[in-house]
Each structure stands twice: as structure tokens, then as C-alpha cells.
Design a protein around this motif. Structure first.
Motif, PDB file in Angstrom:
ATOM      1  N   MET A  37       1.181 -11.242   5.524  1.00  0.00           N
ATOM      2  CA  MET A  37       2.434 -10.594   5.953  1.00  0.00           C
ATOM      3  C   MET A  37       2.180  -9.621   7.102  1.00  0.00           C
ATOM      4  O   MET A  37       2.909  -8.639   7.270  1.00  0.00           O
ATOM      5  CB  MET A  37       3.086  -9.876   4.776  1.00  0.00           C
ATOM      6  N   SER A  78      -1.935  -5.254   2.539  1.00  0.00           N
ATOM      7  CA  SER A  78      -2.365  -4.134   3.373  1.00  0.00           C
ATOM      8  C   SER A  78      -3.880  -4.128   3.511  1.00  0.00           C
ATOM      9  O   SER A  78      -4.588  -4.848   2.800  1.00  0.00           O
ATOM     10  CB  SER A  78      -1.899  -2.824   2.744  1.00  0.00           C
ATOM     11  N   GLY A  80      -5.956  -1.425   3.089  1.00  0.00           N
ATOM     12  CA  GLY A  80      -6.665  -0.538   2.160  1.00  0.00           C
ATOM     13  C   GLY A  80      -7.378  -1.261   1.032  1.00  0.00           C
ATOM     14  O   GLY A  80      -8.589  -1.073   0.826  1.00  0.00           O
ATOM     15  N   VAL A 156       2.600   4.790   4.084  1.00  0.00           N
ATOM     16  CA  VAL A 156       1.640   5.826   4.487  1.00  0.00           C
ATOM     17  C   VAL A 156       0.234   5.235   4.577  1.00  0.00           C
ATOM     18  O   VAL A 156      -0.202   4.492   3.711  1.00  0.00           O
ATOM     19  CB  VAL A 156       1.683   7.000   3.491  1.00  0.00           C
ATOM     20  N   THR A 273       3.143 -18.768   5.302  1.00  0.00           N
ATOM     21  CA  THR A 273       3.319 -17.341   5.001  1.00  0.00           C
ATOM     22  C   THR A 273       4.687 -16.977   4.441  1.00  0.00           C
ATOM     23  O   THR A 273       4.846 -15.930   3.828  1.00  0.00           O
ATOM     24  CB  THR A 273       3.123 -16.485   6.275  1.00  0.00           C
TER      25      THR A 273
ATOM     26  N   ASN B  89       7.371  -8.329  -5.514  1.00  0.00           N
ATOM     27  CA  ASN B  89       8.623  -8.536  -4.782  1.00  0.00           C
ATOM     28  C   ASN B  89       8.479  -9.817  -3.960  1.00  0.00           C
ATOM     29  O   ASN B  89       7.606  -9.895  -3.097  1.00  0.00           O
ATOM     30  CB  ASN B  89       8.872  -7.325  -3.864  1.00  0.00           C
ATOM     31  N   ASP B  91      10.930 -11.122  -2.100  1.00  0.00           N
ATOM     32  CA  ASP B  91      11.977 -11.212  -1.071  1.00  0.00           C
ATOM     33  C   ASP B  91      11.400 -11.562   0.298  1.00  0.00           C
ATOM     34  O   ASP B  91      12.080 -12.091   1.155  1.00  0.00           O
ATOM     35  CB  ASP B  91      12.718  -9.874  -0.938  1.00  0.00           C
ATOM     36  N   PHE B  92      10.144 -11.209   0.483  1.00  0.00           N
ATOM     37  CA  PHE B  92       9.545 -11.412   1.792  1.00  0.00           C
ATOM     38  C   PHE B  92       8.221 -12.163   1.650  1.00  0.00           C
ATOM     39  O   PHE B  92       7.390 -11.813   0.816  1.00  0.00           O
ATOM     40  CB  PHE B  92       9.287 -10.070   2.471  1.00  0.00           C
ATOM     41  N   GLY B  93       8.042 -13.174   2.466  1.00  0.00           N
ATOM     42  CA  GLY B  93       6.777 -13.899   2.484  1.00  0.00           C
ATOM     43  C   GLY B  93       6.410 -14.461   1.122  1.00  0.00           C
ATOM     44  O   GLY B  93       7.265 -14.929   0.368  1.00  0.00           O
ATOM     45  N   ASN B  94       5.102 -14.387   0.815  1.00  0.00           N
ATOM     46  CA  ASN B  94       4.621 -14.935  -0.453  1.00  0.00           C
ATOM     47  C   ASN B  94       4.673 -13.930  -1.590  1.00  0.00           C
ATOM     48  O   ASN B  94       4.137 -14.170  -2.658  1.00  0.00           O
ATOM     49  CB  ASN B  94       3.179 -15.438  -0.279  1.00  0.00           C
ATOM     50  N   ILE B  96       4.924  -9.449  -2.564  1.00  0.00           N
ATOM     51  CA  ILE B  96       4.134  -8.221  -2.412  1.00  0.00           C
ATOM     52  C   ILE B  96       4.251  -7.426  -3.703  1.00  0.00           C
ATOM     53  O   ILE B  96       5.347  -7.265  -4.248  1.00  0.00           O
ATOM     54  CB  ILE B  96       4.667  -7.397  -1.220  1.00  0.00           C
ATOM     55  N   GLU B  98       4.847  -4.471  -5.602  1.00  0.00           N
ATOM     56  CA  GLU B  98       5.482  -3.201  -5.264  1.00  0.00           C
ATOM     57  C   GLU B  98       4.847  -2.044  -6.008  1.00  0.00           C
ATOM     58  O   GLU B  98       4.632  -0.983  -5.467  1.00  0.00           O
ATOM     59  CB  GLU B  98       6.964  -3.244  -5.636  1.00  0.00           C
ATOM     60  N   TRP B 160       1.286   2.125  -6.029  1.00  0.00           N
ATOM     61  CA  TRP B 160       2.591   1.847  -5.412  1.00  0.00           C
ATOM     62  C   TRP B 160       2.210   1.276  -4.068  1.00  0.00           C
ATOM     63  O   TRP B 160       1.725   1.997  -3.216  1.00  0.00           O
ATOM     64  CB  TRP B 160       3.352   3.150  -5.276  1.00  0.00           C
ATOM     65  N   VAL B 161       2.355   0.001  -3.937  1.00  0.00           N
ATOM     66  CA  VAL B 161       1.761  -0.617  -2.760  1.00  0.00           C
ATOM     67  C   VAL B 161       2.387  -0.069  -1.498  1.00  0.00           C
ATOM     68  O   VAL B 161       3.533  -0.298  -1.202  1.00  0.00           O
ATOM     69  CB  VAL B 161       1.847  -2.147  -2.798  1.00  0.00           C
ATOM     70  N   VAL B 162       1.593   0.729  -0.870  1.00  0.00           N
ATOM     71  CA  VAL B 162       2.045   1.429   0.317  1.00  0.00           C
ATOM     72  C   VAL B 162       1.168   0.970   1.458  1.00  0.00           C
ATOM     73  O   VAL B 162       0.319   1.698   1.932  1.00  0.00           O
ATOM     74  CB  VAL B 162       1.974   2.938   0.102  1.00  0.00           C
ATOM     75  N   CYS B 163       1.335  -0.280   1.801  1.00  0.00           N
ATOM     76  CA  CYS B 163       0.586  -0.895   2.880  1.00  0.00           C
ATOM     77  C   CYS B 163      -0.864  -0.508   2.850  1.00  0.00           C
ATOM     78  O   CYS B 163      -1.608  -0.914   2.002  1.00  0.00           O
ATOM     79  CB  CYS B 163       1.211  -0.560   4.219  1.00  0.00           C
ATOM     80  N   CYS B 164      -1.273   0.296   3.773  1.00  0.00           N
ATOM     81  CA  CYS B 164      -2.700   0.502   3.930  1.00  0.00           C
ATOM     82  C   CYS B 164      -3.223   1.691   3.145  1.00  0.00           C
ATOM     83  O   CYS B 164      -4.355   2.107   3.354  1.00  0.00           O
ATOM     84  CB  CYS B 164      -3.013   0.618   5.402  1.00  0.00           C
ATOM     85  N   ALA B 165      -2.435   2.265   2.279  1.00  0.00           N
ATOM     86  CA  ALA B 165      -2.951   3.350   1.449  1.00  0.00           C
ATOM     87  C   ALA B 165      -3.564   2.757   0.192  1.00  0.00           C
ATOM     88  O   ALA B 165      -3.037   1.828  -0.384  1.00  0.00           O
ATOM     89  CB  ALA B 165      -1.835   4.306   1.086  1.00  0.00           C
TER      90      ALA B 165
END
Lengths: 454, 232
Positions: A37, A78, A80, A156, A273, B89, B91-94, B96, B98, B160-165
Motif C-alpha cells: 500500500m 508501514s 516500522g 505518526v 495490491t 480494515n 476498505d483499502f488494498g489488501n 490493513i 487497524e 494501533w497501526v500508525v504507518c511507520c510508528a
């Protein structure tokens, strides 16, 4: 204290278990963490995986003659978690964006015995486009200054977070920052539950394409290049440098494959994807946001160093010795094997404002595919004609007059001149400024089409 | 006051109520993770839709094999998960993830130690309620309670999947409503907060296991002795 005692006990028991493991034929594990993604990682992720490009390049002679490869791919939302998995050696190659890359390098350098190398890029946008701040489509916010005191969410730690912080600093504004994952942020934008959401590629374009969100700030305004890259565990790179080179060759091939036929590529990538092909096209087409180029340019090192200072200020991450971390050794060897001039590619930087000048506007016709139009009046006229016949249009693409960035026709700000000529802009402010200088006016996409349908 | 005497008091208190001690020691970790799970479901108003079990032993063996430094090894093993339950979730892509609750054996061990300390403090409080002043019982209870909260807070394993955290104890605070900036600022003090928590728990134990003060033991009544019929 207590933690260390318990960890020590667990280790003792497990050392005994592993010491008793039987000897087996030599197998080299190549475990890659990628992000399906995050468009900018595709050339080192989903494309390499699905086209089996790594298998094509893995060495099979000399010391690799009797080797078995154990290749595995793990998809993450992500960067991380990829770093965490790399530390545990469940992954030995990771693909991620600029800020997570820095965290990766710094976290590894903070250990006594483990390191990663930044060995190649995947793609970049010189202007920083890819990250963006989006508001609900019906919002009355149009510029970053409007966010003063508002609720803004972002994942974040991500590249989009870094851009948001820099944007706030540059524009001297303060807002309430909320931590929000991309999917939740996108859902909140759709429901109008948040004033704005900052995210990385391709989330902003997904929201625009679905008609739920509208960009008010593009990463290009921050003036820092946006890039993604590949990090490799040092033990893999030291023991099997040819495997790392093979991976870089696969990244190069993936970029070449996309450039050969962006339509075919985006069509397949949508299947792999789940991201709409029309959204992917804005990244991977000619004139798209993403310049596919694995070379490590001095400008990227500067950008990463700048990003590190942002993270140091905000998150107190460990220091990072860029000299130890970034290495061109493997990519140079890979390019040499492929007979490609590395220094020539390295010296080349794509500036959308220059490279995209004069590119045709495009309509993605549902049946006939991409159709190109040299001028905006022709483009608008074609849309009007298609609509008149009830033909389905998947998407439309134009270019920002200021930056040269590719835009969806429906989300661009349109300016019509007194002579009936048109110009398209990413941001309303620039559209209004331009309109005032030429005595024109800012109109909507629908108005522009209406002027050509008669 | 010797350490042996304190230990003896603690031992007596525990052996006097072994079922209570065991109930708390075993029940607290279960309640702790159940509470985290409930917090997620209530916060996000949704049930989990996926669960994953990890090969913890295999993963730890791989870490041991591939990490030269023992100190690095232990820190990495401490991050390994055994089980994850959360909500994806699609809703988007394959899809995620949450949010999720992760069972991390190293953290479970710390929570079990915390539970044992809470159980011991509880049995001591009950055993010494007739021997110690109310101030001491209340004070030790409060200090122990504070320690339990601090240790419990810093061992939260919510994501809490927060992208790169990456998942961290402050994610729990963020999920529960603390501002992102405040959460991130607190993150750097995690170890110190945990140490302070354990120090409070130990202080509580020491306070409770000490001897009753003679002055307290012979505290004069506020009523005149003569009024109570005591000899003059």
C-alpha cells in the motif's frame, strides 16, 4: 533488572535448543519486507515478487552452485514493523520510505552487533510530491494556513508526518495533531470527521480519485525530495554480496518493466495490491509522480540527513552515521554486471517542471484505454464528446502549471483566459494568482467541460 | 530490623492466605489482558476480525543464531510476539491492521511478576491491618497501587497501526486519548517509569513488612484514662 534476568534465563534454554539443531544443506534465506500500500516501494516489492525478478538474477554458479534459496515476502502497511522484523532476522531485506529508513539505520546502529546498509533507492519525486495534506471534499479549507487550530491527523512516524511537521514549521501554524493510520484517516476524511489528514503515497490520490478528499498541500511545497529505498542486513550483505546485487538488479528490471508499458503495469499492480489502476497511473505513467531510479544521489543523502534532524527534534531517535550506513558498493557492482552506466544514471535527476513540460493531457477511456490530447481545449472537447455518447471515462490527467506535477483533471483548479484558453493548477491560491494576472477566472472542471460542450 | 524478619513477615502473610495470593497472582495477568482487549473494543467500537499465532520458540532460536551480541539478543527477543488479535480494515488494498492486542511473552513475564507483588502486598495489608496504623496501611497501599499502575501502564502491548510508528507502550496511552505529542514525549521515559513503578512496589512491601512503631503500638487514647476506668 528483572527484565534482563528473565531474558537471560530464556536465552540460556534456547541456546541449548539451537546448539542441538542438525546440520543441513546450505540454504540462503532471502526474506523481504515490502509494502503493497505504498506505491514508491513497488519496484523493490510487489513487482519483483510477482514477476519473480529476484529468482531471475540470483547467482547459481561458483560458491552458489549447490545453494538453495529460501525466498519469502512479507507485506506490511508501514516501515516500522519491517525494521523490527529485520532486527529479529525474520527479514533481511526491507523496503520503506525516507523517514522509516532513517529509523531503521539508527535503530540498528544503536545495537552492539547489528547493522543495516542502505543499498539502493526505488524511486523519488524531486519536489517531495507523494506526501500530501487532504481535506474532506466539501471542506471550506483551501490552504495550509487554514489549518490553524484545526484537527489534523497523520500516521505518526511516517514520511507524511515529517512533511506535516516541516509544513507547520515553514508556515508558522499550530494545529491539533492526531495519530491516525492511513485507512482510518481516509475513512475519517470520507466521513468528514477530521479537518485534514496528511498521508503518503498513494493515499491522497486514492481519496481524490474516490471523490472523498481534496489536496490542500502537496509535499512538493516542503521543498525536500521524497524518496524510498532498500535496506539490507549487514550479515546478508557481507556473506552473500552477490545476492544483494541480484536484488538490486531485480529492482532495476522492475522499473524498466513499468516504464515499458505503464498501462499493463498498473493494470497488473491493481490486481496485486487492490489499489485502483487509475490511481497507480498518476505515479507510474510517463510524467507521473514517481521517477523510478535505484541510484543513490548526493541530494538523497542530504535529504535523509535533513529528515534525521526532524526526527531527532521530534522523537529523540538515536544518532545515525550516514557514512557507515549508505553504501554504493552493491549497486555499482550490480550496474557493472548489467552493463549499465551507474554514474550517468546517478547524475540524472528528473524535475517534473522541466520533464513534464509539453506532455499531453490524458483521458482513460474505459474501453479504448489512454487517449492523449496536446492541448486542454482538445482534452475538454473530447471529454464533452465522450459524455455526449455516454462513453465511460475511468479518469483524466492534466499537469500543474506551476510544478509540472500530474493531476486528476477533476481535482485540478482550472483557469480560463479571456481568449478561452485554459490552465490547470494543483492549488487554488496559485490558480487565483494566475487568473488575476491574465484577467481570467478560476472555474471548476465541470464548468470547463461545459464551455466545450455545445 | 533485619531483612530476615521482614521476609518472615511477608512469608507468614502469604502462607496465611495462599488461595488469595494465588488467585491474585494468576488472576491479575488474565484481568490485565482482558482489560486491554476490552479497552480496544470499547475505544474502536468493533470486534476483532483476525488472530495470528506466532512461532515464538522458532523465532527466538533464529534470533539467538543470528545475533552476535547477547545484550542485543535479549532486547530483540523481548520484542517477540506469541499471539496477536486485532481488526483488519479491508476498505483499502489488501487490508490493513487497524489495531491489535499482542501477547509478548517477555511482557507477560513482567506482568506476572507485577501480579505476584500485588498479591504479596494485598496479603500483607490484610495480615497487618491490626498491627499497623491506618496511615501506614493507607500509605503503603497507595504507594503500591501507584507502582502497579506505572508498571502496568508501561507494559501495555497494544498496537494501533500508525504507518511507520512501531508498537510501543505509549500507543496504549494514545489509544486511550492522550495527545500524540504528549505520548511521544513520554515514550523516552518508559524505562524510568517502569523502574519507578517497581521501586514503589518494593517500597510498599518494605513499609508494610516493618515492625509497628512502639509509639503507635502504645498510642495513648484521646480520652482521659480515668474516664475509661483505668487505674490512676
Amino acid at each position: 533488572m528483572l527484565r534482563h534476568v528473565t531474558q537471560g534465563l530464556a536465552l540460556g534454554a534456547l541456546l541449548a535448543v539451537t546448539a542441538a539443531a542438525p546440520a543441513q544443506a546450505k540454504t540462503i534465506k532471502v526474506a523481504i519486507g515490502h509494502q503493497s500500500m505504498c506505491t514508491d516501494t513497488y519496484t523493490a516489492g510487489i513487482v519483483v515478487k510477482e514477476l519473480k525478478l529476484l529468482e531471475k538474477h540470483l547467482p547459481k554458479t561458483g560458491k552458489y552452485k549447490d545453494v538453495d534459496y529460501d525466498i519469502s515476502w512479507a507485506d506490511y502497511s508501514s516501515g516500522g514493523p519491517i525494521t523490527n522484523q529485520m532486527m529479529a532476522n525474520k527479514l533481511n531485506i526491507g523496503v520503506m520510505g525516507d523517514y522509516p529508513l532513517i529509523v531503521n539505520g539508527a535503530k540498528f546502529q544503536a545495537t552492539d552487533s547489528l547493522r543495516t546498509y542502505y543499498v539502493a533507492g526505488t524511486g523519488y519525486n524531486l519536489k517531495g510530491s507523494g506526501n500530501a495534506i487532504v481535506v474532506p471534499v466539501k471542506s471550506d479549507l483551501y490552504k495550509i494556513g487554514d489549518l490553524e487550530g484545526k484537527e489534523v491527523s497523520t500516521p505518526v512516524g511516517s514520511a507524511a508526518w515529517g512533511m506535516l511537521l516541516k509544513a507547520a514549521q515553514d508556515n508558522k501554524i499550530k494545529f491539533q495533531l492526531k495519530n491516525q493510520s492511513p485507512a482510518v484517516g481516509a475513512a475519517n476524511i470520507a466521513a468528514g470527521k477530521i479537518d485534514a489528514h496528511s498521508d503518503f503515497c498513494p493515499w491522497s490520490e486514492i481519496m481524490e480519485f474516490r471523490g472523498t478528499g481534496r489536496k490542500i498541500y502537496d509535499g512538493s511545497e516542503a521543498g525536500v525530495p521524497y524518496l524510498h529505498g532498500v535496506v539490507v542486513r549487514k550479515d546478508l550483505a557481507d556473506d552473500y554480496p552477490e545476492v544483494v546485487q541480484a536484488f538490486i538488479k531485480a529492482v532495476y528490471d522492475a522499473g524498466k518493466w513499468i516504464k515499458e508499458d505503464p498501462i499493463r503495469a498498473t493494470d497488473l499492480m491493481e490486481k496485486w495490491t487492490g489499489v485502483e489502476k487509475e490511481v497507480l497511473y498518476i505515479y507510474f505513467s510517463k510524467g507521473g509522480h514517481l521517477s523510478l531510479d535505484p541510484t543513490i544521489k548526493p541530494k538523497w543523502t542530504e535529504a535523509l540527513k535533513f529528515d534525521h534532524t526532524v526526527l531527532v527534534r521530534e522523537k529523540a531517535i538515536p544518532p545515525l552515521d550516514f557514512g557507515d550506513w549508505i553504501t554504493e558498493k552493491y549497486i555499482r557492482a550490480a550496474y557493472k554486471d548489467m552493463g549499465v552506466d551507474y554514474d550517468k544514471d546517478k547524475a540524472m535527476i528528473v524535475d517534473p517542471a522541466v520533464a513534464n513540460a509539453g506532455l499531453p493531457n490524458e483521458i482513460w477511456h474505459a474501453r479504448d484505454g489512454i487517449k492523449e490530447y496536446a492541448t486542454l481545449p482538445e482534452f475538454l472537447g473530447a471529454i464533452a464528446s465522450f459524455r455526449a455518447t455516454g462513453a465511460k471515462i475511468n479518469s483524466t490527467y492534466v499537469y500543474d502549471k506551476e510544478t509540472g506535477l500530474k493531476l486528476f483533471g477533476k481535482t485540478a483548479f482550472w483557469v480560463v483566459t479571456p481568449k478561452g484558453e485554459f490552465a490547470t493548477f494543483l492549488r487554488r491560491g496559485e490558480a487565483e494568482k494566475y487568473a488575476s494576472t491574465i484577467d481570467g477566472k478560476v472555474i471548476t472542471f465541470e464548468d470547463a467541460i461545459g464551455m466545450k460542450s455545445s | 530490623m533485619t531483612a530476615a524478619a521482614r521476609a518472615s513477615r511477608i512469608k507468614d502473610a502469604v502462607t496465611a492466605r495462599p488461595r488469595l495470593w494465588l488467585g491474585i497472582a494468576l488472576g491479575f495477568p488474565v484481568a490485565y489482558y482482558a482489560l486491554m482487549f476490552a479497552a480496544l473494543v470499547i475505544r474502536f467500537q468493533a470486534w476483532p476480525n483476525y488472530a495470528v499465532t506466532y512461532d515464538w520458540f522458532g523465532n527466538v532460536a533464529e534470533i539467538v543464531r543470528s545475533t552476535p551480541s547477547v545484550s542485543d539478543m535479549s532486547a530483540i527477543i523481548a520484542q517477540e510476539w506469541l499471539f496477536e488479535v486485532g481488526r483488519m480494515n479491508y476498505d483499502f488494498g489488501n487490508g490493513i491492521s487497524e489495531w491489535s492486542l499482542n501477547i509478548n511473552p517477555a511482557k507477560v513475564l513482567v506482568v506476572m511478576v507485577l501480579a505476584a507483588l500485588i498479591a504479596t502486598i494485598t496479603t500483607l495489608l490484610l495480615a497487618r491491618r491490626t498491627q499497623c496504623s491506618g496511615a501506614r496501611l493507607n500509605g503503603a497501599g497507595a504507594v503500591g497501587g501507584l507502582g502497579a499502575v506505572l508498571v502496568g501502564m508501561t507494559n501495555v502491548t497494544l498496537a494501533w497501526v500508525v504507518c511507520c510508528a512501531t508498537p510501543s507502550w505509549v500507543v496504549g496511552l494514545a489509544i486511550l486519548g492522550l495527545g500524540v505529542s504528549s505520548s511521544l514525549w513520554l515514550e523516552q521515559f518508559g524505562w524510568w517509569i517502569e523502574y519507578a513503578g517497581f521501586a514503589s512496589l518494593v517500597l510498599s512491601l518494605l513499609w508494610l513488612s516493618g515492625p509497628p512503631k512502639p509509639a503507635q503500638a502504645a498510642k495513648p487514647s484521646s480520652y482521659p484514662q480515668s474516664a475509661m476506668g483505668a487505674p490512676q
